[in-house]
Write a protein that holds these residues in place. Structure first.
Motif, short mmCIF file in Angstrom:
data_model
loop_
_atom_site.label_atom_id
_atom_site.label_comp_id
_atom_site.label_asym_id
_atom_site.label_seq_id
_atom_site.Cartn_x
_atom_site.Cartn_y
_atom_site.Cartn_z
N ASN A 292 -12.10 7.88 2.61
CA ASN A 292 -13.05 7.01 2.72
C ASN A 292 -14.33 8.03 2.11
O ASN A 292 -15.34 7.50 1.48
N SER B 101 0.83 -1.21 -0.12
CA SER B 101 0.09 -0.08 0.05
C SER B 101 0.72 1.39 0.11
O SER B 101 1.98 1.26 0.33
N THR B 102 0.36 2.33 -0.63
CA THR B 102 0.93 3.45 -0.60
C THR B 102 0.76 4.49 0.68
O THR B 102 -0.20 4.44 1.16
N LYS C 240 -6.19 5.99 -4.47
CA LYS C 240 -7.22 5.84 -5.48
C LYS C 240 -8.47 6.17 -4.88
O LYS C 240 -9.04 5.66 -4.01
N ILE C 241 -9.13 7.08 -5.64
CA ILE C 241 -10.65 7.53 -4.96
C ILE C 241 -11.73 6.62 -6.03
O ILE C 241 -12.67 6.25 -5.38
N ASP C 242 -11.51 6.67 -7.28
CA ASP C 242 -12.24 5.93 -8.10
C ASP C 242 -11.49 5.73 -9.33
O ASP C 242 -10.35 6.09 -9.40
#
Lengths: 204, 250
Positions: free
Chosen positions: B88, B61-62, B67-69
């Motif tokens: 979130n 994981s970064t 990423k949102i979408d």
């Protein structure tokens, strides 16, 4: 007239050797009138998980959109795709949320789980899961489909064989049901590829 | 500079300032920096990882990029726990839009919606603002590639190049000098890495201290968000000649 029989549908999913097939008919009707002959009843959730929704078409569409919502968020948070077993539990929970005002759908879930093991299941409109090792059926043609699958199914079929079996079972069953038919849509999924094929049957 | 008015977030000071919001921006000024660049064929986001210790569990994981979408991603600077909540929220907002309209949420609308949430914490509830600044990178069919910067006040604007976090003013002025309107994605990556290497406090630059992500269109026409792997990042650093002790900011 039952609300489940308003649009007409036929769905079947079968397990093969390290693969599965999920197939549906293509008719969308409003009781006795046929409205569309290219209706998509099976949708992809991710490369190794497919969902077929039989029953009332509007509920099937909304339910699918809600599941995409939940799955997308799951993918973003967990950074991986949902396993078929987990997805089946999610569908079951979402259906039961509407216990006293349900979605008039019967889902068929088919996917490849860990170690490429095929997974299929169906449930009723309020989320009662039915796991099977061989095949699951749903829709207005389900009784014919049960009979056809029971007689044609063999364990550990290869993808090509599985395709033939599923196609024959689907076409012969929808021929006995006036509310489903107008061809078939078959997906055969192996760990390496997804083969989508359209069947031409009795166009009535 | 009346300190009596600081304790309530939703109160103006006599000079007309919201101190809590300004203190939030102070908190971000101490966090790892992030730079975003808009190019003709994509948006580039680079982040400096502040938390590097041998004892840290390595994970895929970064730390800075999220990423949102499918068509929007963001880089973060500030308090990580605050950032997680907002990310979130942004993810759920994007999915809610897609559920209602069956198409991806336009980037500016997503940024605006999140900023409206942030603004709420500066006007009611008596809760402190979020100590996070974001750089949003995305693509939509109306305006193509876009880059937005937002801060704890809930203010946002579109940028061609922007920097947040530590030394962001130095980075911003360097970007103003070197940025050209028609840069390609590759040139943008090079410029971003160069600027970050000059403004980072650390003495040496390795791929472990950085994160690089790009938002671009694949040949088939769909939007892709891709995080650069540490190996490719090391190669890029060597190629552009920035794997050296950082020189003083120009």
């Amino acid at each position: 007239m039952s609300i489940f029989e308003y649009n007409g549908s036929a769905l079947v999913a079968m397990v093969g050797k390290n693969c599965f097939a999920i197939a549906s008919d293509r008719r969308l009707g409003v009781q006795l009138q046929t409205i569309a002959t290219d209706f998509q009843r099976i949708s992809k959730i991710h490369d190794r998980l497919f969902l077929g929704l039989s029953g009332l078409a509007t509920d099937a569409q909304t339910l699918y959109q809600r599941l995409v919502f939940r799955h997308k968020l799951y993918q973003l948070r967990e950074e991986r795709d949902m396993k078929p077993e987990t997805f089946a539990n999610l569908v079951s929970a979402i259906l039961y949320e509407k216990r006293f005002g349900p979605y008039f759908c019967q889902p068929v879930i088919a996917g490849l789980g860990d170690e490429d093991k095929p997974f299929i299941c169906t449930m009723d409109s309020i989320g009662a899961k039915e796991l099977a090792k061989d095949f699951v059926v749903a829709g207005t043609a389900s009784e014919s489909l049960y009979g056809a699958c029971e007689s044609m199914f063999k364990q550990d079929m290869e993808p090509e064989d599985l395709f033939e079996t599923v196609s024959q079972a689907l076409l012969s069953s929808v021929d006995r049901d006036c509310l489903s038919g107008w061809g078939g849509h078959v997906y055969v999924v192996t760990p390496t590829e997804v083969k989508e094929r359209i069947l031409k049957g009795r166009m009535d | 500079m009346s300190r009596r008015y600081d304790s309530r977030t939703t109160i103006f000071s006599p000079e007309g300032r919201l101190y809590q919001v300004e203190y939030a921006m102070e908190a971000i000024g101490n966090a790892g920096s992030a730079i975003g660049l808009l190019s003709k064929d994509g948006v580039v986001l680079v982040g400096e990882k502040k938390v590097t210790s041998k004892l840290l569990q390595t994970s895929t994981s970064t730390e800075k990029m999220y990423k949102i979408d499918d068509h929007v991603a963001c880089a973060v600077a500030g308090i990580m726990s605050d950032a997680n909540i907002l990310i979130n929220t942004a993810r759920v907002q994007a999915q809610r839009y897609t559920f209602a309209y069956q198409e991806p949420m336009p980037v500016e609308q997503l940024v605006q919606s999140l900023c409206d949430t942030k603004q709420g914490y500066t006007q009611f509830g008596g809760l402190r603002p979020f100590g996070v600044s974001f750089l949003f990178a995305g693509w939509d069919k109306n305006y193509g590639f876009q880059l937005y910067m937002s801060d704890p006040s809930g203010n946002y604007s579109g940028w061609k190049a922007a920097a947040i976090g530590a030394n962001n003013q130095a980075a911003q002025s360097m970007l103003k000098q070197d940025y050209k309107d028609d840069i390609t994605r590759e040139e943008a990556v090079q410029l971003a890495l160069k600027v970050l290497s000059k403004t980072m406090d650390s003495t040496s630059l390795t791929s472990e201290k950085l994160e690089l992500a790009e938002v671009f269109l694949t040949p088939s026409g769909s939007v892709k968000y891709q995080v650069c792997s540490p190996e490719s990042l090391s190669k890029l650093l060597l190629k552009f000649g920035v794997t050296q002790p950082a020189t003083e900011a120009s």
